[in-house]
Design a protein around this motif. Sequence first.
Motif, PDB file in Angstrom:
ATOM      1  N   UNK A 131       0.815  -1.216   0.000  1.00 53.88           N
ATOM      2  CA  UNK A 131       0.000   0.000   0.000  1.00 53.88           C
ATOM      3  C   UNK A 131       0.848   1.265   0.000  1.00 53.88           C
ATOM      4  N   UNK A 132       0.449   2.205  -0.837  1.00 59.21           N
ATOM      5  CA  UNK A 132       0.988   3.562  -0.804  1.00 59.21           C
ATOM      6  C   UNK A 132      -0.177   4.467  -0.414  1.00 59.21           C
ATOM      7  N   UNK A 133      -0.115   4.988   0.796  1.00 66.05           N
ATOM      8  CA  UNK A 133      -1.224   5.753   1.367  1.00 66.05           C
ATOM      9  C   UNK A 133      -0.883   7.239   1.349  1.00 66.05           C
ATOM     10  N   UNK A 140       3.760   4.270   3.589  1.00 65.73           N
ATOM     11  CA  UNK A 140       3.888   3.020   2.847  1.00 65.73           C
ATOM     12  C   UNK A 140       3.809   1.844   3.806  1.00 65.73           C
ATOM     13  N   UNK A 141       3.169   0.753   3.360  1.00 65.82           N
ATOM     14  CA  UNK A 141       3.080  -0.395   4.244  1.00 65.82           C
ATOM     15  C   UNK A 141       2.324  -1.551   3.633  1.00 65.82           C
ATOM     16  N   UNK A 142       2.215  -2.647   4.373  1.00 66.74           N
ATOM     17  CA  UNK A 142       1.561  -3.850   3.866  1.00 66.74           C
ATOM     18  C   UNK A 142       0.049  -3.699   3.795  1.00 66.74           C
ATOM     19  N   UNK A 143      -0.552  -4.338   2.778  1.00 64.06           N
ATOM     20  CA  UNK A 143      -1.991  -4.293   2.626  1.00 64.06           C
ATOM     21  C   UNK A 143      -2.492  -5.431   1.757  1.00 64.06           C
ATOM     22  N   UNK A 144      -3.664  -5.233   1.177  1.00 65.47           N
ATOM     23  CA  UNK A 144      -4.370  -6.297   0.465  1.00 65.47           C
ATOM     24  C   UNK A 144      -5.402  -6.894   1.400  1.00 65.47           C
ATOM     25  N   UNK A 152       4.999  -9.542 -10.641  1.00 63.00           N
ATOM     26  CA  UNK A 152       5.229  -8.348  -9.824  1.00 63.00           C
ATOM     27  C   UNK A 152       4.169  -8.260  -8.728  1.00 63.00           C
ATOM     28  N   UNK A 153       4.551  -7.685  -7.629  1.00 65.12           N
ATOM     29  CA  UNK A 153       3.661  -7.597  -6.471  1.00 65.12           C
ATOM     30  C   UNK A 153       2.479  -6.660  -6.735  1.00 65.12           C
ATOM     31  N   UNK A 154       1.311  -7.045  -6.250  1.00 66.25           N
ATOM     32  CA  UNK A 154       0.141  -6.184  -6.322  1.00 66.25           C
ATOM     33  C   UNK A 154       0.343  -4.920  -5.502  1.00 66.25           C
ATOM     34  N   UNK A 155      -0.295  -3.848  -5.947  1.00 66.67           N
ATOM     35  CA  UNK A 155      -0.132  -2.555  -5.278  1.00 66.67           C
ATOM     36  C   UNK A 155      -1.493  -1.955  -4.940  1.00 66.67           C
ATOM     37  N   UNK A 156      -1.533  -1.196  -3.873  1.00 60.58           N
ATOM     38  CA  UNK A 156      -2.732  -0.456  -3.515  1.00 60.58           C
ATOM     39  C   UNK A 156      -2.400   1.017  -3.354  1.00 60.58           C
ATOM     40  N   UNK A 157      -3.155   1.870  -4.027  1.00 62.66           N
ATOM     41  CA  UNK A 157      -2.968   3.326  -3.912  1.00 62.66           C
ATOM     42  C   UNK A 157      -4.177   3.867  -3.156  1.00 62.66           C
ATOM     43  N   UNK A 158      -3.942   4.428  -1.980  1.00 62.65           N
ATOM     44  CA  UNK A 158      -5.038   4.844  -1.103  1.00 62.65           C
ATOM     45  C   UNK A 158      -4.922   6.329  -0.799  1.00 62.65           C
ATOM     46  N   UNK A 206      -9.636   4.047  -2.766  1.00 59.35           N
ATOM     47  CA  UNK A 206      -8.585   3.059  -2.987  1.00 59.35           C
ATOM     48  C   UNK A 206      -8.609   2.516  -4.403  1.00 59.35           C
ATOM     49  N   UNK A 207      -7.423   2.367  -4.991  1.00 58.51           N
ATOM     50  CA  UNK A 207      -7.251   1.739  -6.306  1.00 58.51           C
ATOM     51  C   UNK A 207      -6.206   0.642  -6.161  1.00 58.51           C
TER      52      UNK A 207
END
Length: 305
Positions: free
Chosen positions: A15-17, A37-41, A91-97, A107-108
């Motif tokens: 996650x990029x918050x 920045x930190x872990x999410x999903x 590649x690792x999944x990403x979350x933009x919050x 959230x995307x």
Amino acid sequence: MEAKNIVVIGSLNFDIIVKQQRLPDKGETFIADELIQGPGGKGANQAAQCAKLGLPTIMVGKVGDDRFGNALVGSLSAVGVNTSYIKRLGSTGMGIVHVMPDGDYYSTIVKGANDLITLQDIDEINDVLVSSSFIVLQQEIPEQVIEYIISKYEHTDTIIVLNNAPARIVKESILKAVDILVVNETEASFMVGKPMDSVDTAINIGKELLPLTGGMVVITLGKEGSVVVTSSHCEFVPAENVQAVDATGAGDSFIGALIYALSEGLSINQCMRFATHVSAVTVTKEGGQHSFPTQRDLESVLFKN
């Protein structure tokens, strides 16, 4: 007797918050206040909360062979999640919050490796799944994988929890095999094709969804609270009055806490109250998994009497 595992099969996102006063208008460049920045999903979040409450938890999913994947696996391991069933590919999944001042967020997600989970991956862990007490699923991995899991383990003793988020149209036969359906107000509205504008409407939608499932519907209503409907119980549980800082992951925290309470054999009312409290604690802190409370944090509210 050794407690059975909770198996969470789902997404892991880095996650990029971005904390900001408002969303920019079209074509506008807007200056944010802070970057976290930190872990999410959804999957990883739910697994993290289960483990932080002391449940033996296994995470099944995929991350990329990159620094983001390393961070996600490391963060789950640090809170006690068994990460030996997480594979690396792509590649690792990403979350933009984007987080607003009142704690609400937009959230995307970028699917990345989450979209590479296969039916073969599930078959390889059959022994783990048939011996688990709960299988917890969300909708950030391929639809055919979700359907395969639910169909394959429908007639086992394992309780199947589906968090239909992001909301998808779920086949009637699949939904009926789900023991516990958890959705927020937007997802519930999507599933029945009706707007939700009140607690009474949420209760009615819960009653409409109930016969389509295996027996329990939970609808979270954000700042308002939540609704639970079963064949013998219908209740609105108001949210606790706290100063929200960041609602990121609060729904996942709620689900992890609900599973913990159910595994402890608490009443439905006690389960909902406990999950409500855990999510209330979560929103008072910044970030996702880092804000989730541990069992020690919550010893005074484990409703066992």
